[in-house]
Design a protein around this motif. Structure first.
Motif, PDB file in Angstrom:
ATOM      1  N   LYS A 144      15.127  26.713 -61.013  1.00 41.90           N
ATOM      2  CA  LYS A 144      16.534  26.413 -60.706  1.00 41.90           C
ATOM      3  C   LYS A 144      16.825  26.587 -59.219  1.00 41.90           C
ATOM      4  O   LYS A 144      17.481  25.747 -58.599  1.00 41.90           O
ATOM      5  N   GLY A 145      16.330  27.687 -58.625  1.00 38.69           N
ATOM      6  CA  GLY A 145      16.556  27.935 -57.213  1.00 38.69           C
ATOM      7  C   GLY A 145      18.034  28.068 -56.889  1.00 38.69           C
ATOM      8  O   GLY A 145      18.838  28.520 -57.712  1.00 38.69           O
ATOM      9  N   PHE A 146      18.410  27.626 -55.694  1.00 37.13           N
ATOM     10  CA  PHE A 146      19.792  27.759 -55.242  1.00 37.13           C
ATOM     11  C   PHE A 146      20.028  26.805 -54.071  1.00 37.13           C
ATOM     12  O   PHE A 146      19.083  26.262 -53.498  1.00 37.13           O
ATOM     13  N   LEU A 147      21.295  26.616 -53.732  1.00 36.59           N
ATOM     14  CA  LEU A 147      21.656  25.813 -52.567  1.00 36.59           C
ATOM     15  C   LEU A 147      21.588  26.715 -51.340  1.00 36.59           C
ATOM     16  O   LEU A 147      22.310  27.709 -51.257  1.00 36.59           O
ATOM     17  N   GLY A 148      20.700  26.396 -50.409  1.00 35.98           N
ATOM     18  CA  GLY A 148      20.510  27.240 -49.235  1.00 35.98           C
ATOM     19  C   GLY A 148      21.776  27.367 -48.407  1.00 35.98           C
ATOM     20  O   GLY A 148      22.375  26.348 -48.053  1.00 35.98           O
ATOM     21  N   PRO A 149      22.212  28.592 -48.103  1.00 33.71           N
ATOM     22  CA  PRO A 149      23.435  28.784 -47.309  1.00 33.71           C
ATOM     23  C   PRO A 149      23.364  28.144 -45.932  1.00 33.71           C
ATOM     24  O   PRO A 149      24.377  27.689 -45.407  1.00 33.71           O
ATOM     25  N   VAL A 150      22.180  28.103 -45.339  1.00 28.59           N
ATOM     26  CA  VAL A 150      22.018  27.539 -43.994  1.00 28.59           C
ATOM     27  C   VAL A 150      21.638  26.067 -44.059  1.00 28.59           C
ATOM     28  O   VAL A 150      22.238  25.213 -43.416  1.00 28.59           O
ATOM     29  N   THR A 151      20.635  25.752 -44.872  1.00 34.05           N
ATOM     30  CA  THR A 151      20.126  24.383 -44.948  1.00 34.05           C
ATOM     31  C   THR A 151      21.028  23.461 -45.763  1.00 34.05           C
ATOM     32  O   THR A 151      20.974  22.240 -45.599  1.00 34.05           O
ATOM     33  N   ILE A 179      19.368  35.473 -50.351  1.00 35.52           N
ATOM     34  CA  ILE A 179      19.924  35.670 -51.696  1.00 35.52           C
ATOM     35  C   ILE A 179      18.982  36.533 -52.524  1.00 35.52           C
ATOM     36  O   ILE A 179      17.760  36.371 -52.460  1.00 35.52           O
ATOM     37  N   VAL A 180      19.539  37.444 -53.290  1.00 36.61           N
ATOM     38  CA  VAL A 180      18.763  38.322 -54.171  1.00 36.61           C
ATOM     39  C   VAL A 180      19.419  38.328 -55.540  1.00 36.61           C
ATOM     40  O   VAL A 180      20.610  38.642 -55.662  1.00 36.61           O
ATOM     41  N   HIS A 181      18.631  37.981 -56.569  1.00 36.51           N
ATOM     42  CA  HIS A 181      19.158  37.965 -57.931  1.00 36.51           C
ATOM     43  C   HIS A 181      18.287  38.849 -58.837  1.00 36.51           C
ATOM     44  O   HIS A 181      17.060  38.802 -58.776  1.00 36.51           O
ATOM     45  N   GLU A 182      18.944  39.610 -59.676  1.00 37.65           N
ATOM     46  CA  GLU A 182      18.250  40.508 -60.603  1.00 37.65           C
ATOM     47  C   GLU A 182      17.559  39.720 -61.707  1.00 37.65           C
ATOM     48  O   GLU A 182      18.138  38.815 -62.294  1.00 37.65           O
ATOM     49  N   LEU A 256      36.405  30.420 -45.992  1.00 42.16           N
ATOM     50  CA  LEU A 256      35.307  29.474 -45.780  1.00 42.16           C
ATOM     51  C   LEU A 256      34.079  29.814 -46.613  1.00 42.16           C
ATOM     52  O   LEU A 256      33.552  28.976 -47.336  1.00 42.16           O
ATOM     53  N   ASN A 257      33.599  31.040 -46.495  1.00 41.60           N
ATOM     54  CA  ASN A 257      32.413  31.450 -47.249  1.00 41.60           C
ATOM     55  C   ASN A 257      32.360  32.963 -47.332  1.00 41.60           C
ATOM     56  O   ASN A 257      33.082  33.662 -46.610  1.00 41.60           O
ATOM     57  N   MET A 258      31.488  33.447 -48.208  1.00 44.46           N
ATOM     58  CA  MET A 258      31.391  34.893 -48.382  1.00 44.46           C
ATOM     59  C   MET A 258      30.000  35.289 -48.874  1.00 44.46           C
ATOM     60  O   MET A 258      29.407  34.626 -49.728  1.00 44.46           O
ATOM     61  N   TRP A 259      29.489  36.381 -48.312  1.00 42.73           N
ATOM     62  CA  TRP A 259      28.300  37.056 -48.820  1.00 42.73           C
ATOM     63  C   TRP A 259      28.766  38.313 -49.552  1.00 42.73           C
ATOM     64  O   TRP A 259      29.611  39.053 -49.042  1.00 42.73           O
ATOM     65  N   LEU A 260      28.221  38.545 -50.738  1.00 42.59           N
ATOM     66  CA  LEU A 260      28.596  39.728 -51.520  1.00 42.59           C
ATOM     67  C   LEU A 260      27.336  40.497 -51.919  1.00 42.59           C
ATOM     68  O   LEU A 260      26.423  39.937 -52.526  1.00 42.59           O
ATOM     69  N   ARG A 261      27.303  41.777 -51.572  1.00 40.41           N
ATOM     70  CA  ARG A 261      26.228  42.679 -52.002  1.00 40.41           C
ATOM     71  C   ARG A 261      26.828  43.659 -53.009  1.00 40.41           C
ATOM     72  O   ARG A 261      27.854  44.284 -52.735  1.00 40.41           O
ATOM     73  N   VAL A 268      24.630  37.699 -53.103  1.00 38.52           N
ATOM     74  CA  VAL A 268      24.915  36.306 -53.441  1.00 38.52           C
ATOM     75  C   VAL A 268      25.814  35.678 -52.372  1.00 38.52           C
ATOM     76  O   VAL A 268      26.531  36.375 -51.653  1.00 38.52           O
ATOM     77  N   TYR A 269      25.761  34.362 -52.312  1.00 40.05           N
ATOM     78  CA  TYR A 269      26.528  33.600 -51.328  1.00 40.05           C
ATOM     79  C   TYR A 269      27.493  32.676 -52.053  1.00 40.05           C
ATOM     80  O   TYR A 269      27.131  32.029 -53.046  1.00 40.05           O
ATOM     81  N   TYR A 270      28.732  32.600 -51.550  1.00 37.40           N
ATOM     82  CA  TYR A 270      29.741  31.721 -52.124  1.00 37.40           C
ATOM     83  C   TYR A 270      30.278  30.785 -51.049  1.00 37.40           C
ATOM     84  O   TYR A 270      30.741  31.235 -49.994  1.00 37.40           O
ATOM     85  N   ASP A 271      30.198  29.497 -51.323  1.00 37.61           N
ATOM     86  CA  ASP A 271      30.836  28.488 -50.479  1.00 37.61           C
ATOM     87  C   ASP A 271      32.257  28.338 -51.000  1.00 37.61           C
ATOM     88  O   ASP A 271      32.499  27.709 -52.037  1.00 37.61           O
ATOM     89  N   LEU A 272      33.214  28.933 -50.316  1.00 40.64           N
ATOM     90  CA  LEU A 272      34.589  28.996 -50.816  1.00 40.64           C
ATOM     91  C   LEU A 272      35.362  27.701 -50.608  1.00 40.64           C
ATOM     92  O   LEU A 272      36.466  27.545 -51.136  1.00 40.64           O
ATOM     93  N   ILE A 273      34.807  26.766 -49.849  1.00 38.53           N
ATOM     94  CA  ILE A 273      35.455  25.464 -49.667  1.00 38.53           C
ATOM     95  C   ILE A 273      35.093  24.532 -50.829  1.00 38.53           C
ATOM     96  O   ILE A 273      35.946  23.848 -51.391  1.00 38.53           O
ATOM     97  N   ARG A 274      33.832  24.535 -51.203  1.00 43.97           N
ATOM     98  CA  ARG A 274      33.361  23.604 -52.228  1.00 43.97           C
ATOM     99  C   ARG A 274      33.535  24.147 -53.640  1.00 43.97           C
ATOM    100  O   ARG A 274      33.693  23.378 -54.598  1.00 43.97           O
ATOM    101  N   ASN A 275      33.459  25.465 -53.786  1.00 46.77           N
ATOM    102  CA  ASN A 275      33.425  26.049 -55.126  1.00 46.77           C
ATOM    103  C   ASN A 275      34.525  27.098 -55.303  1.00 46.77           C
ATOM    104  O   ASN A 275      34.771  27.915 -54.409  1.00 46.77           O
TER     105      ASN A 275
END
Length: 365
Positions: A144-151, A179-182, A256-261, A268-275
């Motif tokens: 599944k992976g993820f959408l790269g925050p930078v790329t 990104i780190v997921h349990e 705009l965006n947020m990193w949450l630890r 995890v990373y959240y794109d607050l504009i798109r999602n």
């Protein structure tokens, strides 16, 4: 007699013909089956190749509770293994990527088992265990992976991180792109381990070695507390617990965006504009970095670190209330450049947070 023999011969020949025909048919079937096996074999092998992923093992421990891996390995179904970096003190932070040893093949299958033994310095206890990994879950996470925050393109994980906590708790995460997921949680048992497996120095006793390590990480008064009472019990259960809550931003600025630890080590990373943020089962928030644009077009970013005691008490209290309703972590972004207010609330109660640390600065991105 000649006629009888002729009849017998014709019958025998007929039978022989049927046998020969059947044999030929069987040979044709076998040949077709053999060709079929040859044909599908490359595709089967290709299917197996798709289950290989590019990853390396690494280790993690909370900076306040240093540990040392005596021996750790990921075991594969074919009997092979790859070791987890060991023989050094680990204090890189819970959920963070540690040492990377470029050993073995780059592309590997998902391991079947985790076998590990380590020393917890603040507890002065060895822990050890063998655990079955959720292979299909991990493989699915890799795919599944993820959408790269930078790329801003599809990426996947490149590390399997093993975290060693207090009281034998183990977390296994997949990490990549920040990104780190349990992926799994285990609990090992205390163990008796030969001291020679820790060090070959016969003059360096267990007591001296642990004291030496503690002196590198703690002040004298902190060491006295550790030696007297040890670390607080039951901490890791609180860190690992997942609760249903959402994050809500308020104010005239545009997030705009947020990193949450969170305290369970996830990042995890959240794109607050798109999602749009939705309620999820998350651990308690530990720190976050949120970026926004104010009504005049200026961009800012805030790095926020929670006070552990305050945030833990707040979450415990809000989830203990009978009239719950959805729990929301509120981030209020004020009109002033350096104005952030935090609270936790449901439909009936509000808990205002006051002891968090924050650093707000201009953001060019």
């Amino acid at each position: 007699m000649t006629q009888i023999l002729k009849m017998v011969n014709e019958k025998e020949l007929f039978k022989m013909g049927k046998i020969l025909k059947t044999s030929v048919d069987l040979l044709k079937i076998k040949a077709a089956y053999f060709i079929f096996i040859i044909t599908i074999t490359p595709f089967y092998a290709q299917g197996n190749q798709m289950d290989l992923f590019s990853w390396f093992p690494t280790e993690s421990a909370d900076a306040r509770y240093p540990t040392q891996i005596i021996k750790g390995d990921f075991l594969f179904s074919d009997g092979s293994s790859i070791y987890i970096p060991n023989k050094r003190v680990i204090s890189n932070g819970w959920g963070n990527i540690g040492s990377i040893h470029l050993v073995g093949k780059k592309d590997k299958p998902v391991p079947d088992k985790l076998r590990i033994t380590w020393l917890s310095f603040t507890e002065n206890i060895f822990y050890s265990g063998m655990f079955d990994l959720p292979t299909e879950k991990i493989a699915s996470m890799f795919r599944k992976g993820f959408l790269g925050p930078v790329t801003e393109s599809h990426e996947t994980y490149g590390k399997i991180i093993v975290g060693l906590g207090l009281e034998g708790w183990i977390s296994v995460w997949l990490g990549g792109g920040g990104i780190v997921h349990e992926a799994a949680i285990f609990r090992a048992n205390p163990a008796e381990i030969e001291w020679s497996l820790v060090t070959n120095n016969r003059e360096l006793s267990r007591e001296k070695y642990i004291k030496r390590v503690l002196l590198e990480y703690f002040k004298a008064e902190e060491i006295q507390k550790i030696e007297k009472a040890g670390p607080e019990k039951g901490v890791w259960e609180k860190y690992l617990e997942r609760l249903p809550w959402n994050i809500v931003t308020r104010g005239t600025s545009t997030p705009l965006n947020m990193w949450l630890r969170t305290f369970n080590g996830e990042r995890v990373y959240y794109d607050l504009i798109r999602n749009k943020l939705v309620e999820e089962n998350r651990s308690v928030p530990k720190e976050m970095e949120i970026a926004w644009q104010n009504p005049t077009g200026q961009k800012y970013k805030a790095h926020i670190v929670m006070n552990e005691q305050e945030i833990m008490r707040a979450f415990e209290k809000i989830f203990s209330i009978k009239e719950k309703g959805p729990v929301r972590f509120i981030i209020e972004i004020g009109n002033q450049p350096k104005s952030i207010a935090l609270s936790i609330r449901n439909d009936h109660y509000v808990i205002v947070l006051e002891k968090y640390g924050q650093n707000i600065f201009a953001n060019s991105r």
